[in-house]
Motif scaffolding. Structure first.
Motif, PDB file in Angstrom:
ATOM      1  N   GLU A  74       0.823  -1.215   0.000  1.00  0.00           N
ATOM      2  CA  GLU A  74       0.000   0.000   0.000  1.00  0.00           C
ATOM      3  C   GLU A  74       0.862   1.272   0.000  1.00  0.00           C
ATOM      4  O   GLU A  74       0.470   2.298  -0.556  1.00  0.00           O
ATOM      5  CB  GLU A  74      -0.901  -0.040   1.247  1.00  0.00           C
ATOM      6  N   THR A 131      -6.867 -10.622  -5.873  1.00  0.00           N
ATOM      7  CA  THR A 131      -7.217 -10.854  -4.461  1.00  0.00           C
ATOM      8  C   THR A 131      -8.742 -10.916  -4.372  1.00  0.00           C
ATOM      9  O   THR A 131      -9.439 -10.419  -5.262  1.00  0.00           O
ATOM     10  CB  THR A 131      -6.736  -9.717  -3.527  1.00  0.00           C
ATOM     11  N   THR A 173      -3.730 -19.172  -4.266  1.00  0.00           N
ATOM     12  CA  THR A 173      -2.458 -18.855  -3.601  1.00  0.00           C
ATOM     13  C   THR A 173      -2.600 -17.697  -2.610  1.00  0.00           C
ATOM     14  O   THR A 173      -1.611 -17.252  -2.031  1.00  0.00           O
ATOM     15  CB  THR A 173      -1.400 -18.456  -4.653  1.00  0.00           C
TER      16      THR A 173
HETATM   17  N1  LIG Z   1     -11.280   1.294  -6.187  1.00  0.00           N
HETATM   18  C1  LIG Z   1     -12.104   0.881  -5.255  1.00  0.00           C
HETATM   19  O1  LIG Z   1     -13.320   1.005  -5.368  1.00  0.00           O
HETATM   20  C2  LIG Z   1     -11.533   0.236  -4.043  1.00  0.00           C
HETATM   21  C3  LIG Z   1     -12.375  -0.455  -3.163  1.00  0.00           C
HETATM   22  C4  LIG Z   1     -11.800  -1.095  -2.079  1.00  0.00           C
HETATM   23  C5  LIG Z   1     -10.424  -1.038  -1.859  1.00  0.00           C
HETATM   24  N2  LIG Z   1      -9.645  -0.357  -2.728  1.00  0.00           N
HETATM   25  C6  LIG Z   1      -8.185  -0.298  -2.543  1.00  0.00           C
HETATM   26  O2  LIG Z   1      -7.659  -1.604  -2.670  1.00  0.00           O
HETATM   27  C7  LIG Z   1      -6.439  -1.680  -1.950  1.00  0.00           C
HETATM   28  C8  LIG Z   1      -6.400  -2.982  -1.174  1.00  0.00           C
HETATM   29  O3  LIG Z   1      -6.479  -4.051  -2.079  1.00  0.00           O
HETATM   30  P1  LIG Z   1      -6.067  -5.537  -1.675  1.00  0.00           P
HETATM   31  O4  LIG Z   1      -6.718  -5.890  -0.410  1.00  0.00           O
HETATM   32  O5  LIG Z   1      -6.289  -6.379  -2.863  1.00  0.00           O
HETATM   33  O6  LIG Z   1      -4.517  -5.392  -1.298  1.00  0.00           O
HETATM   34  P2  LIG Z   1      -3.173  -5.552  -2.147  1.00  0.00           P
HETATM   35  O7  LIG Z   1      -3.357  -5.127  -3.533  1.00  0.00           O
HETATM   36  O8  LIG Z   1      -2.107  -4.902  -1.358  1.00  0.00           O
HETATM   37  O9  LIG Z   1      -2.948  -7.135  -2.120  1.00  0.00           O
HETATM   38  C9  LIG Z   1      -2.728  -7.775  -0.888  1.00  0.00           C
HETATM   39  C10 LIG Z   1      -1.482  -8.674  -0.918  1.00  0.00           C
HETATM   40  O10 LIG Z   1      -1.794  -9.864  -1.644  1.00  0.00           O
HETATM   41  C11 LIG Z   1      -0.799 -10.112  -2.629  1.00  0.00           C
HETATM   42  N3  LIG Z   1      -1.462 -10.875  -3.682  1.00  0.00           N
HETATM   43  C12 LIG Z   1      -2.279 -10.394  -4.641  1.00  0.00           C
HETATM   44  N4  LIG Z   1      -2.810 -11.406  -5.339  1.00  0.00           N
HETATM   45  C13 LIG Z   1      -2.290 -12.553  -4.822  1.00  0.00           C
HETATM   46  C14 LIG Z   1      -2.480 -13.916  -5.124  1.00  0.00           C
HETATM   47  N5  LIG Z   1      -3.333 -14.302  -6.057  1.00  0.00           N
HETATM   48  N6  LIG Z   1      -1.800 -14.821  -4.398  1.00  0.00           N
HETATM   49  C15 LIG Z   1      -0.961 -14.427  -3.389  1.00  0.00           C
HETATM   50  N7  LIG Z   1      -0.770 -13.149  -3.044  1.00  0.00           N
HETATM   51  C16 LIG Z   1      -1.431 -12.216  -3.764  1.00  0.00           C
HETATM   52  C17 LIG Z   1      -0.311  -8.742  -2.993  1.00  0.00           C
HETATM   53  O11 LIG Z   1       0.961  -8.790  -3.608  1.00  0.00           O
HETATM   54  C18 LIG Z   1      -0.296  -8.055  -1.638  1.00  0.00           C
HETATM   55  O12 LIG Z   1       0.877  -8.378  -0.941  1.00  0.00           O
HETATM   56  C19 LIG Z   1      -6.361  -0.445  -1.084  1.00  0.00           C
HETATM   57  O13 LIG Z   1      -5.407   0.437  -1.617  1.00  0.00           O
HETATM   58  C20 LIG Z   1      -7.752   0.165  -1.181  1.00  0.00           C
HETATM   59  O14 LIG Z   1      -7.749   1.562  -1.079  1.00  0.00           O
HETATM   60  C21 LIG Z   1     -10.170   0.273  -3.807  1.00  0.00           C
END
Ligand SMILES: NC(=O)c1ccc[n+]([C@@H]2O[C@H](COP(=O)([O-])OP(=O)(O)OC[C@H]3O[C@@H](n4cnc5c(N)ncnc54)[C@H](O)[C@@H]3O)[C@@H](O)[C@H]2O)c1
Ligand SMILES: [Zn+2]
Length: 366
Positions: A74, A131, A173
């Motif tokens: 982040e 994710t 994963t």
């Molecule tokens: N645009 C929107 O409407 C909206 C809504 C909610 C959240 N967000 C944003 O989303 C972000 C959070 O997203 P997040 O929770 O996906 O976090 P993230 O993108 O940081 O991913 C979480 C972790 O999972 C890892 N990862 C991703 N895919 C993986 C996989 N398939 N296998 C193993 N590891 C994997 C990533 O490298 C990271 O370390 C925040 O910045 C938030 O502000 C945006």
């Protein structure tokens, strides 16, 4: 495979959900008559796990691919990182019809989407969320952006992808804590409008609580379909958050306060939102909007799914309240809350007092 259509004034933005959905990508790009260059924005973690699968999609086509890997986390969701994406697009002479593809969680999706929105005033953008949180929430709805030292998501744009591909096997994963994080948003969709989803979560709570997606694809496919469908419907009705879309903030006002008060370390976003939902349920009950039985039913699902329902004593009520003050959901100094009146129905209350909130947060410590 299931396709959901998010409709905006301009066009349809299909969301394809299932297994092997990436195989559709070359055909989608061809129909959209995009250019031959594709920039893939991802990070090392995701690329090592799933990069080959994405590359295989393009094995038979003659697109020129440029892979842009940005550091994981982040803290890299910044203008500086966007600048490095833009630098590559410029250096590689990307034109109006060339494509930017986000391959990762919400951090990658928000940032790549923003770069796509501002480069040449907008180039075609594809979301491939990896994710659970990104698949059911962040990648759907067209909100893109980055953080500023003064606050999260302060800079951004509404920009819709030409399509979103939700591939279930990428979640095999995903660490369990990340599954739990996305699950909070799923429970939210159940409480704010989808009683069918809520009951499904209740019925299958034991399996879901294992947070093992790999061995339960069918179950999770239902959950993801429902969640994506709900978000797409809400956004289609209110793309710019003039009304209905605000319902998605259920649990988030106090949730954001908790995240901020615990310096974004003790609780994941989802865990904080789960605590925020519990406190909001209590606010609804004290305000006589919601009966005791319903409150208990919703809180007990949160517990069954493995969410913490007690706030750590190191996170004080005052710090949570202070954290809430910087929230964008405060209008004219008043706190606006989305509160349930029954399972599947919510209302907006804009005169919740600080004292009410204080009691609800205090009770999270009990
Ligand atoms: N645009 C929107 O409407 C909206 C809504 C909610 C959240 N967000 C944003 O989303 C972000 C959070 O997203 P997040 O929770 O996906 O976090 P993230 O993108 O940081 O991913 C979480 C972790 O999972 C890892 N990862 C991703 N895919 C993986 C996989 N398939 N296998 C193993 N590891 C994997 C990533 O490298 C990271 O370390 C925040 O910045 C938030 O502000 C945006
Ligand atoms: Zn959220």
């Amino acid at each position: 495979m299931k396709t959901i259509n998010l409709k905006t004034k301009q066009q349809n933005h299909p969301i394809h959900i299932g297994e092997n959905v990436l195989t559709m990508l070359p055909g989608i790009l061809e129909t959209a008559k995009t250019g031959q260059k594709i920039a893939i924005v991802s990070n090392q973690t995701i690329w090592e796990l799933h990069g080959e699968t994405l590359l295989a999609t393009f094995a038979e086509s003659d697109y020129t691919l440029h892979i842009i890997l940005i550091p994981d986390g982040e803290s890299y969701k910044t203008m500086d990182t966007v600048q490095t994406i833009l630098d590559t697009l410029i250096e590689k002479h990307f034109e109006r019809k060339d494509v930017l593809l986000a391959f990762g969680g919400g951090v990658i999706g928000d940032m790549a989407g923003f770069a796509a929105a501002i480069y040449l005033r907008g180039i075609p953008f594809v979301q491939i969320p990896t994710t659970l949180l990104a698949q059911v929430d962040a990648a759907i709805g067209g909100k893109t952006g980055v953080n500023h030292p003064s606050g999260k998501n302060l800079i951004g744009a509404f920009y819709q992808p030409i399509c979103t591909l939700v591939e279930l096997s990428f979640l095999d994963t995903l660490p369990k804590k990340e599954v739990l994080c996305g699950l909070a948003e799923v429970v939210k969709y159940g409480i704010i409008g989808n009683t069918g989803l809520f009951k499904y979560l209740e019925t299958h709570s034991e399996k879901i609580a294992t947070l093992n997606i790999k061995d339960h694809h069918r179950l999770w496919e239902y959950i993801i379909r429902w969640s994506c469908g709900d978000k797409a419907t809400i956004v289609s009705a209110d793309e710019r958050e003039a009304g209905l879309r605000e319902n998605l903030n259920f649990g988030h006002t106090i949730g954001h306060g908790i995240e901020s008060a615990s310096h974004y370390t003790l609780y994941s976003h989802g865990e904080a939102v789960a605590l925020g939902m519990k406190a909001a349920l209590e606010l609804a009950e004290t305000g006589r909007l919601l009966d005791k039985k319903s409150t208990k039913r919703m809180t007990s699902l949160l517990k069954k799914l493995g969410f913490k329902t007690k706030l750590d004593s190191s996170v004080t009520t005052e710090a949570v309240i202070e954290g809430m003050r910087t929230d964008k959901k405060i209008r004219n100094g008043k706190l606006r809350f989305i509160l349930p009146t029954a399972l599947g129905t919510v209302v907006t209350i804009d005169d919740v007092t600080m004292d009410d909130v204080r009691i609800a947060v205090d009770n999270l410590h009990a």
